[in-house]
Design a protein around this motif. Structure first.
Motif, mmCIF file in Angstrom:
data_model
loop_
_atom_site.group_PDB
_atom_site.id
_atom_site.type_symbol
_atom_site.label_atom_id
_atom_site.label_comp_id
_atom_site.label_asym_id
_atom_site.label_seq_id
_atom_site.Cartn_x
_atom_site.Cartn_y
_atom_site.Cartn_z
ATOM 1 N N ILE A 6 -1.285 -0.666 -6.329
ATOM 2 C CA ILE A 6 -0.751 0.162 -5.256
ATOM 3 C C ILE A 6 -1.542 -0.149 -3.994
ATOM 4 O O ILE A 6 -2.747 -0.455 -4.075
ATOM 5 C CB ILE A 6 -0.833 1.659 -5.644
ATOM 6 N N HIS A 7 -0.858 -0.138 -2.869
ATOM 7 C CA HIS A 7 -1.558 -0.278 -1.586
ATOM 8 C C HIS A 7 -1.875 1.153 -1.143
ATOM 9 O O HIS A 7 -1.025 1.849 -0.601
ATOM 10 C CB HIS A 7 -0.672 -0.999 -0.574
ATOM 11 N N ILE B 189 3.960 7.414 -6.616
ATOM 12 C CA ILE B 189 4.741 6.594 -7.558
ATOM 13 C C ILE B 189 5.944 7.395 -8.050
ATOM 14 O O ILE B 189 5.785 8.522 -8.518
ATOM 15 C CB ILE B 189 3.845 6.170 -8.746
ATOM 16 N N ASP C 262 11.167 5.065 -10.980
ATOM 17 C CA ASP C 262 10.828 3.648 -11.103
ATOM 18 C C ASP C 262 9.939 3.385 -12.309
ATOM 19 O O ASP C 262 10.024 2.329 -12.925
ATOM 20 C CB ASP C 262 10.098 3.167 -9.841
ATOM 21 N N LEU D 56 1.943 -6.560 0.131
ATOM 22 C CA LEU D 56 2.463 -5.270 -0.360
ATOM 23 C C LEU D 56 2.288 -4.203 0.729
ATOM 24 O O LEU D 56 1.179 -3.942 1.179
ATOM 25 C CB LEU D 56 1.695 -4.857 -1.626
ATOM 26 N N PRO D 57 3.396 -3.581 1.174
ATOM 27 C CA PRO D 57 3.271 -2.596 2.269
ATOM 28 C C PRO D 57 2.465 -1.361 1.854
ATOM 29 O O PRO D 57 2.429 -1.008 0.670
ATOM 30 C CB PRO D 57 4.723 -2.210 2.568
ATOM 31 N N ARG D 58 1.857 -0.737 2.844
ATOM 32 C CA ARG D 58 1.040 0.467 2.617
ATOM 33 C C ARG D 58 1.868 1.545 1.901
ATOM 34 O O ARG D 58 3.020 1.795 2.262
ATOM 35 C CB ARG D 58 0.573 0.983 3.975
ATOM 36 N N GLY D 59 1.272 2.121 0.852
ATOM 37 C CA GLY D 59 1.959 3.195 0.118
ATOM 38 C C GLY D 59 2.879 2.688 -0.982
ATOM 39 O O GLY D 59 3.388 3.469 -1.769
ATOM 40 N N GLU D 60 3.086 1.344 -1.032
ATOM 41 C CA GLU D 60 4.015 0.789 -2.026
ATOM 42 C C GLU D 60 3.272 0.356 -3.289
ATOM 43 O O GLU D 60 2.072 0.097 -3.266
ATOM 44 C CB GLU D 60 4.740 -0.429 -1.457
ATOM 45 N N THR D 61 4.057 0.232 -4.356
ATOM 46 C CA THR D 61 3.530 -0.109 -5.680
ATOM 47 C C THR D 61 4.296 -1.294 -6.233
ATOM 48 O O THR D 61 5.487 -1.423 -5.952
ATOM 49 C CB THR D 61 3.787 1.090 -6.623
ATOM 50 N N ARG D 62 3.614 -2.139 -6.999
ATOM 51 C CA ARG D 62 4.384 -3.133 -7.766
ATOM 52 C C ARG D 62 3.729 -3.354 -9.120
ATOM 53 O O ARG D 62 2.508 -3.217 -9.258
ATOM 54 C CB ARG D 62 4.557 -4.445 -7.000
#
Ligand code: URA
Length: 242
Positions: free
Chosen positions: A65-66, A87, A91, A215-221
């Protein structure tokens, strides 16, 4: 493996819940919508989607996560927003099983890992493994002239704790790159304070060989199985990768 069993395992659902999803025509195997809950697939080879989301087969779920500033590194907290709140359960239905790998301060941004795999958590956080973490710090004040040498030898904190050897790259008057192999409380801030400067912002760029990238701020992968195996065993060098 049966499709309902596969969906249940990957998504952390009951077999009944998985069957409902399949019967609602939400599941595709390769390009075909499959509504037969007993359809057989090879879990390691099949490409399976729920809606537009591709599933990854594996016993465990590991995410990066960012982390933005202002959220705490915790899975629950009475008064603050946590990284888990960022999160979506939609998803990642297994999100309640996730554990934070180490800790970033509330005001620190950057790469944080979360995993359902207790073994991986241990390997990434235990001091014996010494996984390299890189931080970009903005600083205020005059940095001690011997700061780099003190980092390389092991900084003595103001409470007398001696840190493990670390790297310090000075990037102009107000920015430094720090490479650490341990994770003590407020460590970067305290090491830099011992060398005469105050940290005004701190951002973690990478853990082991894994970088935050775009990875953008607040995003998860979700990490790929290859990324997870590359994380462990960890690199031993104090050199900072470019
Ligand atoms: N060191 C700190 O001082 N803070 C963090 O969040 C991480 C490392």
């Amino acid at each position: 493996m049966r499709l309902d069993q596969y969906i249940a395992r990957v998504e952390g659902l009951t077999r009944n819940q998985a069957r409902k999803i399949i019967k609602r025509s939400q599941v595709r195997v390769e390009t075909e919508v499959v509504i037969d809950t007993g359809h057989h697939i090879d879990p390691r080879e099949a490409t399976v989607f729920i809606g537009e989301r591709q599933l990854t087969y594996g016993e465990h779920l590991t995410l990066m996560i960012h982390k933005p500033a202002g959220v705490v590194t915790a899975t629950r907290d009475r008064s603050h927003r946590t990284v888990l709140d960022l999160i979506a359960s939609r998803d990642y239905p297994r999100k309640r099983d996730l554990m934070c790998v180490g800790r970033l301060d509330k005001d620190t941004t950057g790469l944080l890992l979360l995993t359902t795999d207790g073994g991986l958590l241990q390997r990434l956080t235990h001091p014996r493994h010494g996984v390299l973490k890189r931080y970009l710090a903005r600083i205020e004040g005059p940095l001690a002239e011997d700061a780099q040498a003190r980092f390389a030898a092991g900084v003595e904190l103001r409470d007398g704790t001696i840190c493990r050897p670390a790297s310090l790259e000075v990037r102009g008057m107000s920015e430094v790159l720090v490479g650490l192999h341990e994770g003590r409380y407020h460590q970067v801030k305290r090491m830099l304070a011992a060398c005469g400067v105050r940290v005004t912002s701190l951002h973690r760029q990478s853990v082991g060989g894994l970088a935050l990238g775009a990875l953008p701020r607040g995003e998860t992968r979700q990490l790929t199985p290859e990324e997870v195996s590359a994380l462990s065993p960890p690199p031993k060098s104090t050199d900072m990768p470019q």
